[in-house]
Scaffold this motif. Structure first.
Motif, PDB file in Angstrom:
ATOM      1  N   GLU A  33     -14.789   0.257  -8.813  1.00 49.45           N
ATOM      2  CA  GLU A  33     -13.376   0.632  -8.772  1.00 49.45           C
ATOM      3  C   GLU A  33     -13.093   1.560  -7.595  1.00 49.45           C
ATOM      4  O   GLU A  33     -12.078   1.427  -6.912  1.00 49.45           O
ATOM      5  N   VAL A  34     -13.989   2.489  -7.334  1.00 53.71           N
ATOM      6  CA  VAL A  34     -13.828   3.410  -6.208  1.00 53.71           C
ATOM      7  C   VAL A  34     -13.852   2.626  -4.894  1.00 53.71           C
ATOM      8  O   VAL A  34     -12.999   2.828  -4.016  1.00 53.71           O
ATOM      9  N   VAL A  35     -14.800   1.733  -4.771  1.00 52.79           N
ATOM     10  CA  VAL A  35     -14.927   0.947  -3.539  1.00 52.79           C
ATOM     11  C   VAL A  35     -13.698   0.058  -3.351  1.00 52.79           C
ATOM     12  O   VAL A  35     -13.170  -0.057  -2.245  1.00 52.79           O
ATOM     13  N   ARG A  36     -13.213  -0.576  -4.420  1.00 55.81           N
ATOM     14  CA  ARG A  36     -12.009  -1.407  -4.299  1.00 55.81           C
ATOM     15  C   ARG A  36     -10.815  -0.583  -3.834  1.00 55.81           C
ATOM     16  O   ARG A  36     -10.053  -1.004  -2.970  1.00 55.81           O
ATOM     17  N   GLU A  37     -10.650   0.616  -4.406  1.00 55.53           N
ATOM     18  CA  GLU A  37      -9.547   1.492  -3.989  1.00 55.53           C
ATOM     19  C   GLU A  37      -9.685   1.882  -2.521  1.00 55.53           C
ATOM     20  O   GLU A  37      -8.708   1.901  -1.772  1.00 55.53           O
ATOM     21  N   ALA A  38     -10.902   2.202  -2.100  1.00 50.80           N
ATOM     22  CA  ALA A  38     -11.131   2.567  -0.696  1.00 50.80           C
ATOM     23  C   ALA A  38     -10.802   1.394   0.221  1.00 50.80           C
ATOM     24  O   ALA A  38     -10.194   1.575   1.286  1.00 50.80           O
ATOM     25  N   LEU A  39     -11.166   0.192  -0.185  1.00 47.51           N
ATOM     26  CA  LEU A  39     -10.871  -0.988   0.634  1.00 47.51           C
ATOM     27  C   LEU A  39      -9.375  -1.281   0.678  1.00 47.51           C
ATOM     28  O   LEU A  39      -8.852  -1.694   1.715  1.00 47.51           O
ATOM     29  N   ARG A  40      -8.681  -1.061  -0.445  1.00 50.11           N
ATOM     30  CA  ARG A  40      -7.219  -1.239  -0.424  1.00 50.11           C
ATOM     31  C   ARG A  40      -6.572  -0.259   0.547  1.00 50.11           C
ATOM     32  O   ARG A  40      -5.693  -0.617   1.331  1.00 50.11           O
ATOM     33  N   GLU A  41      -7.008   1.004   0.522  1.00 47.70           N
ATOM     34  CA  GLU A  41      -6.466   2.012   1.438  1.00 47.70           C
ATOM     35  C   GLU A  41      -6.790   1.660   2.888  1.00 47.70           C
ATOM     36  O   GLU A  41      -5.955   1.799   3.777  1.00 47.70           O
ATOM     37  N   TRP A  42      -8.004   1.218   3.128  1.00 52.86           N
ATOM     38  CA  TRP A  42      -8.413   0.807   4.477  1.00 52.86           C
ATOM     39  C   TRP A  42      -7.548  -0.352   4.964  1.00 52.86           C
ATOM     40  O   TRP A  42      -7.098  -0.361   6.111  1.00 52.86           O
ATOM     41  N   THR A  43      -7.282  -1.311   4.083  1.00 52.34           N
ATOM     42  CA  THR A  43      -6.448  -2.454   4.442  1.00 52.34           C
ATOM     43  C   THR A  43      -5.029  -2.009   4.781  1.00 52.34           C
ATOM     44  O   THR A  43      -4.440  -2.456   5.768  1.00 52.34           O
ATOM     45  N   ARG A  44      -4.467  -1.100   3.951  1.00 52.23           N
ATOM     46  CA  ARG A  44      -3.119  -0.582   4.240  1.00 52.23           C
ATOM     47  C   ARG A  44      -3.081   0.135   5.586  1.00 52.23           C
ATOM     48  O   ARG A  44      -2.169  -0.076   6.393  1.00 52.23           O
ATOM     49  N   ALA A  45      -4.061   0.978   5.839  1.00 52.56           N
ATOM     50  CA  ALA A  45      -4.104   1.728   7.102  1.00 52.56           C
ATOM     51  C   ALA A  45      -4.238   0.776   8.286  1.00 52.56           C
ATOM     52  O   ALA A  45      -3.602   0.973   9.338  1.00 52.56           O
ATOM     53  N   ARG A  46      -5.054  -0.246   8.128  1.00 56.66           N
ATOM     54  CA  ARG A  46      -5.240  -1.220   9.203  1.00 56.66           C
ATOM     55  C   ARG A  46      -3.952  -1.990   9.473  1.00 56.66           C
ATOM     56  O   ARG A  46      -3.589  -2.221  10.625  1.00 56.66           O
ATOM     57  N   ASP A  47      -3.229  -2.362   8.422  1.00 56.95           N
ATOM     58  CA  ASP A  47      -1.956  -3.066   8.591  1.00 56.95           C
ATOM     59  C   ASP A  47      -0.943  -2.189   9.316  1.00 56.95           C
ATOM     60  O   ASP A  47      -0.225  -2.646  10.196  1.00 56.95           O
ATOM     61  N   ILE A  48      -0.884  -0.900   8.952  1.00 61.17           N
ATOM     62  CA  ILE A  48       0.033   0.034   9.615  1.00 61.17           C
ATOM     63  C   ILE A  48      -0.341   0.166  11.088  1.00 61.17           C
ATOM     64  O   ILE A  48       0.526   0.149  11.968  1.00 61.17           O
ATOM     65  N   GLU A  49      -1.626   0.295  11.360  1.00 64.66           N
ATOM     66  CA  GLU A  49      -2.085   0.420  12.747  1.00 64.66           C
ATOM     67  C   GLU A  49      -1.723  -0.816  13.556  1.00 64.66           C
ATOM     68  O   GLU A  49      -1.273  -0.710  14.696  1.00 64.66           O
ATOM     69  N   ARG A  50      -1.884  -1.982  12.976  1.00 64.85           N
ATOM     70  CA  ARG A  50      -1.526  -3.229  13.677  1.00 64.85           C
ATOM     71  C   ARG A  50      -0.032  -3.296  13.958  1.00 64.85           C
ATOM     72  O   ARG A  50       0.377  -3.700  15.041  1.00 64.85           O
ATOM     73  N   ARG A  51       0.803  -2.901  12.955  1.00 61.11           N
ATOM     74  CA  ARG A  51       2.255  -2.898  13.176  1.00 61.11           C
ATOM     75  C   ARG A  51       2.641  -1.900  14.259  1.00 61.11           C
ATOM     76  O   ARG A  51       3.480  -2.189  15.118  1.00 61.11           O
ATOM     77  N   ASP A  52       2.038  -0.711  14.227  1.00 59.58           N
ATOM     78  CA  ASP A  52       2.324   0.305  15.249  1.00 59.58           C
ATOM     79  C   ASP A  52       1.939  -0.188  16.631  1.00 59.58           C
ATOM     80  O   ASP A  52       2.675   0.012  17.600  1.00 59.58           O
TER      81      ASP A  52
END
Length: 87
Positions: A33-52
């Motif tokens: 569960e911890v790893v899944r949450e970390a991967l979700r956050e990483w995915t969100r951050a990566r999407d924001i970085e790509r949009r920026d």
């Protein structure tokens, strides 16, 4: 719900200890569960970085398409002259 796939990961001992402590402390039910949450956050951050990055590329292209630039020394010379006349 998507299929579940089992994976084995390797991490530094300090991270593994923190992961175990987090689960033991009751914040999460399992290390997965911890790893899944970390991967979700990483995915969100990566999407924001790509949009920026895409926005930055668009802004750069808009600047390039806006016409020729003015050399900075010309702009500063004009500003100095303008403010010298006011003084």
């Amino acid at each position: 719900m998507s299929a579940i796939e089992r994976m084995t990961i390797t991490m530094p001992a300090e991270m593994a200890a923190l992961l175990r402590q987090t689960v033991a402390g009751g914040e999460y039910a399992s290390t997965s569960e911890v790893v899944r949450e970390a991967l979700r956050e990483w995915t969100r951050a990566r999407d924001i970085e790509r949009r920026d990055l895409e926005s930055l590329r668009e802004a750069i292209q808009a600047g390039l398409n806006s016409g020729p630039g003015i050399p900075a020394e010309d702009v500063f010379a004009e500003l100095r002259a303008r403010y010298a006349n006011k003084a």
